[in-house]
Scaffold this motif. Structure first.
Motif, PDB file in Angstrom:
ATOM      1  N   HIS A 185      63.287   2.958   1.013  1.00 59.51           N
ATOM      2  CA  HIS A 185      62.546   3.742   2.004  1.00 59.51           C
ATOM      3  C   HIS A 185      61.057   3.639   1.652  1.00 59.51           C
ATOM      4  N   PRO A 186      60.161   3.507   2.652  1.00 60.01           N
ATOM      5  CA  PRO A 186      58.746   3.338   2.304  1.00 60.01           C
ATOM      6  C   PRO A 186      58.173   4.498   1.483  1.00 60.01           C
ATOM      7  N   ARG A 187      58.725   5.704   1.636  1.00 57.84           N
ATOM      8  CA  ARG A 187      58.193   6.834   0.871  1.00 57.84           C
ATOM      9  C   ARG A 187      59.215   7.426  -0.092  1.00 57.84           C
ATOM     10  N   ALA A 188      60.478   7.489   0.301  1.00 58.04           N
ATOM     11  CA  ALA A 188      61.535   7.962  -0.605  1.00 58.04           C
ATOM     12  C   ALA A 188      61.254   9.344  -1.188  1.00 58.04           C
ATOM     13  N   ARG A 189      60.819  10.272  -0.320  1.00 61.53           N
ATOM     14  CA  ARG A 189      60.538  11.634  -0.799  1.00 61.53           C
ATOM     15  C   ARG A 189      61.840  12.394  -1.025  1.00 61.53           C
ATOM     16  N   VAL A 190      61.942  12.960  -2.217  1.00 59.41           N
ATOM     17  CA  VAL A 190      63.172  13.653  -2.626  1.00 59.41           C
ATOM     18  C   VAL A 190      63.412  14.891  -1.768  1.00 59.41           C
ATOM     19  N   ALA A 191      62.358  15.648  -1.509  1.00 62.77           N
ATOM     20  CA  ALA A 191      62.509  16.916  -0.783  1.00 62.77           C
ATOM     21  C   ALA A 191      63.048  16.684   0.628  1.00 62.77           C
ATOM     22  N   LEU A 192      62.746  15.532   1.195  1.00 61.52           N
ATOM     23  CA  LEU A 192      63.197  15.232   2.563  1.00 61.52           C
ATOM     24  C   LEU A 192      64.443  14.351   2.565  1.00 61.52           C
ATOM     25  N   GLU A 193      64.975  14.119   1.408  1.00 57.30           N
ATOM     26  CA  GLU A 193      66.164  13.279   1.219  1.00 57.30           C
ATOM     27  C   GLU A 193      66.018  11.913   1.897  1.00 57.30           C
ATOM     28  N   GLU A 194      64.846  11.287   1.684  1.00 56.32           N
ATOM     29  CA  GLU A 194      64.608   9.946   2.223  1.00 56.32           C
ATOM     30  C   GLU A 194      65.180   8.906   1.249  1.00 56.32           C
ATOM     31  N   ARG A 195      66.503   8.870   1.149  1.00 60.44           N
ATOM     32  CA  ARG A 195      67.134   7.992   0.151  1.00 60.44           C
ATOM     33  C   ARG A 195      66.977   6.525   0.497  1.00 60.44           C
ATOM     34  N   GLY A 196      67.037   6.203   1.795  1.00 61.99           N
ATOM     35  CA  GLY A 196      66.935   4.802   2.193  1.00 61.99           C
ATOM     36  C   GLY A 196      66.556   4.693   3.651  1.00 61.99           C
ATOM     37  N   MET A 197      66.505   3.454   4.120  1.00 60.55           N
ATOM     38  CA  MET A 197      66.197   3.213   5.524  1.00 60.55           C
ATOM     39  C   MET A 197      67.505   3.231   6.315  1.00 60.55           C
TER      40      MET A 197
END
Ligand SMILES: Nc1nc2c(c(=O)[nH]1)N[C@H]1C(S)=C(S)[C@@H](COP(=O)(O)O)O[C@H]1N2
Ligand SMILES: [Mo]
Length: 234
Positions: A185-197
């Motif tokens: 993920h371009p940002r991979a923010r933990v709080a937003l659970e951006e684990r992947g694309m």
């Protein structure tokens, strides 16, 4: 207040483990840094004067930080004590004078071949460090010697170990192909659970969680074999 130090709830989908394991993508399991003491850090990309830094880092203010570390596969190690230099100070003091124009994207290359991109704005947050110490000791090979990035708000895969070069670019671009692009993920923010694309974080939790035990054991075994070999050689 030290950033990310917490007694509060874990981020969504994470569970706590007791120690910081050697961990990563299977491709890098058997690869190790050839230099475990910082010989030089290459600064490049769209920089007007590419250069190699080493001692210069020591002119920056040393910062100690306790922060939680979150792997995308759902494990979290809380209250990890790092020491190193703020990325923002490193950028303003050592990089900006050698660069013209504005940068927005950064790619790290590591001694084991690992490569990862982050947005410069995310790297300029005060809890982002170039760390060379862990729990009061020099960073061990297992956790990124000689120098690694610590970006607690981003999943572990945005925290490159064994950094060899840092490359600054004016614009973000796609630097991965195929399957490995899906997991980045371009940002991979933990709080937003951006684990992947493409796939929702909640789905990836379920996909990644069963891999933790085996990955951990394999990474540990590869490290023991490597340390035994390097002992013999010296
Ligand atoms: N050079 C390099 N950096 C890397 C990796 C890797 O395989 N090689 N794996 C990433 C992943 S997925 C995680 S979770 C963390 C693990 O850090 P640790 O080994 O200190 O626990 O390192 C990240 N940085
Ligand atoms: Mo990870």
């Amino acid at each position: 207040m030290s950033p990310s130090k917490s007694q509060d709830a874990l981020p969504p989908g994470q569970h706590e483990i007791g120690s910081l394991p050697r961990f990563g993508l299977p491709d890098y399991m058997h690869r190790f840094p050839s230099e475990t003491k910082l010989a030089g850090l290459d600064i490049g990309g769209d920089i007007s004067q590419p250069c190699r830094l080493s001692q210069e880092l020591e002119s920056l203010q040393r910062v100690d930080q306790e922060s939680d570390f979150h792997c995308v596969t759902t494990w979290t190690k809380r209250n990890v004590r790092w020491s190193g230099y703020r990325f923002s100070e490193f950028f303003e003091t050592l990089v900006r004078p050698k660069a013209e124009g504005d940068f927005s994207f950064v790619i790290f290359r590591a001694q084991d071949g690992y490569r990862v991109g982050l947005q410069l704005a995310d790297l300029l947050q005060p809890d982002v460090l170039l760390a060379d110490r862990l729990e009061g000791k020099p960073l061990p090979v297992a956790n990124g010697a000689p120098l690694r990035l610590v970006a607690p708000a981003h999943y572990g895969y945005k925290n490159p170990k064994h950094i060899a070069s840092i490359n600054f670019y004016r614009e973000e671009f796609i630097y991965r192909k195929g399957l490995s692009r899906v997991i980045d993920h371009p940002r991979a923010r933990v709080a937003l659970e951006e684990r992947g694309m493409y796939f929702p974080g909640r789905f990836l939790r379920w996909l990644y969680r069963p891999m933790i035990g085996k990955t951990r054991r394999q990474f540990e075994k590869a490290l023991q074999d490597h340390l035994a070999q390097t002992d013999q050689a010296s």
